[in-house]
Design an enzyme around this catalytic site. Sequence first.
Site, short mmCIF file in Angstrom:
data_model
loop_
_atom_site.label_atom_id
_atom_site.label_comp_id
_atom_site.label_asym_id
_atom_site.label_seq_id
_atom_site.Cartn_x
_atom_site.Cartn_y
_atom_site.Cartn_z
N GLN A 109 0.84 -1.11 -0.09
CA GLN A 109 -0.09 0.12 -0.06
C GLN A 109 0.73 1.34 0.00
O GLN A 109 0.64 2.31 -0.59
CB GLN A 109 -0.94 0.02 1.32
CG GLN A 109 -2.38 -0.75 1.15
CD GLN A 109 -3.04 -0.55 2.41
OE1 GLN A 109 -2.65 -0.54 3.60
NE2 GLN A 109 -4.29 -0.46 2.13
N TYR A 121 14.84 -4.04 2.41
CA TYR A 121 15.49 -5.44 2.43
C TYR A 121 15.35 -6.33 1.36
O TYR A 121 14.02 -6.58 1.01
CB TYR A 121 15.22 -5.73 3.78
CG TYR A 121 15.64 -6.88 4.45
CD1 TYR A 121 16.84 -6.82 5.42
CD2 TYR A 121 15.29 -8.40 4.25
CE1 TYR A 121 17.47 -7.97 5.96
CE2 TYR A 121 16.04 -9.36 4.78
CZ TYR A 121 16.86 -9.27 5.55
OH TYR A 121 17.51 -10.40 6.09
N SER A 122 16.33 -6.94 0.98
CA SER A 122 16.29 -7.88 -0.25
C SER A 122 16.25 -9.48 0.37
O SER A 122 17.19 -9.74 0.72
CB SER A 122 17.31 -7.74 -1.34
OG SER A 122 17.21 -8.46 -2.31
N ALA A 123 15.14 -9.93 0.03
CA ALA A 123 14.83 -11.60 0.14
C ALA A 123 15.77 -12.13 -1.02
O ALA A 123 15.59 -13.50 -0.83
CB ALA A 123 13.64 -11.71 0.39
N LEU A 213 8.93 17.08 2.48
CA LEU A 213 7.60 17.19 3.41
C LEU A 213 6.43 17.23 2.60
O LEU A 213 5.29 17.08 3.02
CB LEU A 213 7.96 18.50 4.14
CG LEU A 213 6.98 18.89 5.27
CD1 LEU A 213 6.74 17.85 6.21
CD2 LEU A 213 7.37 20.28 6.06
N ARG A 223 -3.22 8.37 4.81
CA ARG A 223 -2.98 7.34 5.63
C ARG A 223 -3.12 7.47 7.03
O ARG A 223 -3.38 6.68 7.86
CB ARG A 223 -1.88 6.91 5.25
CG ARG A 223 -1.36 6.31 3.48
CD ARG A 223 -2.20 5.45 2.96
NE ARG A 223 -1.60 5.22 1.81
CZ ARG A 223 -2.55 4.19 1.11
NH1 ARG A 223 -3.78 3.63 1.60
NH2 ARG A 223 -2.01 3.95 -0.07
#
Length: 301
Positions: A109, A121-123, A213, A223
């Site tokens: 989202q 973060y790379s899996a 900003l 959100r």
Amino acid sequence: MPITPDQQAEIDALRAQPTQTLRATAPGIEGHLYKAYEVLDHGFVRVIDYMGDDSAIVQAARVSYGAGTKHVSNDAGLIRYLMRHWHSTPFEMCEIKLHVKLPVFVARQWIRHRTANVNEYSARYSILDREFYIPAPEHLAAQSTVNNQGRGEVLQGEEAERVLRLLRDDAMRSYDHYEQMLSQDGQQGLARELARMNLPANVYTQWYWKTDLHNLFHFLRLRADAHAQYEIRVYAEAIAAIVADWVPLAHAAFEDYRMGGATLSAKALDCIRRMIRGEQVTQETSGMSKGEWREFEGIIR
């Protein structure tokens, strides 16, 4: 555990070694630097770096608009003028970089806000932790009967217990299989970039997210709104609390004009003028659809 011992040690080390600088600093956000604020069951938000403050917004505006803003005698008034008239560039002079740990479905989202720099973060290279978002019972709700995107009544009793059990069992089973596929004990082991596809959308990921900003306010307007999905809203609320300390004048204007204000159509304004004159206005005489009228009533009632 939202923060690992290694991450906490890094935070402690960074906060224990303040450095002098000639650049402008914002005391309100300096206290937030590097600290992790827990969100959901395993997530967090923390400020890694920032640039600018309320003064940077004012400085940019006065350079850009020159004599046109001289009638605005103070910084708060100028910032409110800029917010009221939907100016954007002065707010873009401030930037913030956040480290966020969040469930994958929330990240999907969040990434819809494309005006940001993101490194996740790379899996493909690393193995994801066995951490999954499991909703608290009070947030386990049925599908709304009036909103296709929202939630309805909270699940109760045996149904709630069954759903929670399924969520936990499925998450753990998928991670067990993930580990089994990766294992090189007696087998070659599947590549990480392939094994990851078996993991559910509630597994946690992390990223660095940098934005200005102006675009951050757009993110918060959508959100942090009461209609946003709870799981992303709590992240937005945590960020909003930080922003309030970072740029208090800009945040106050944002709260007033964006979060607390409303945008009205020409038809809605016409209805208000007619009501002020004493006319009885109904949905049938308003020129609005039923959906528009319902939203309009929600604003003026």
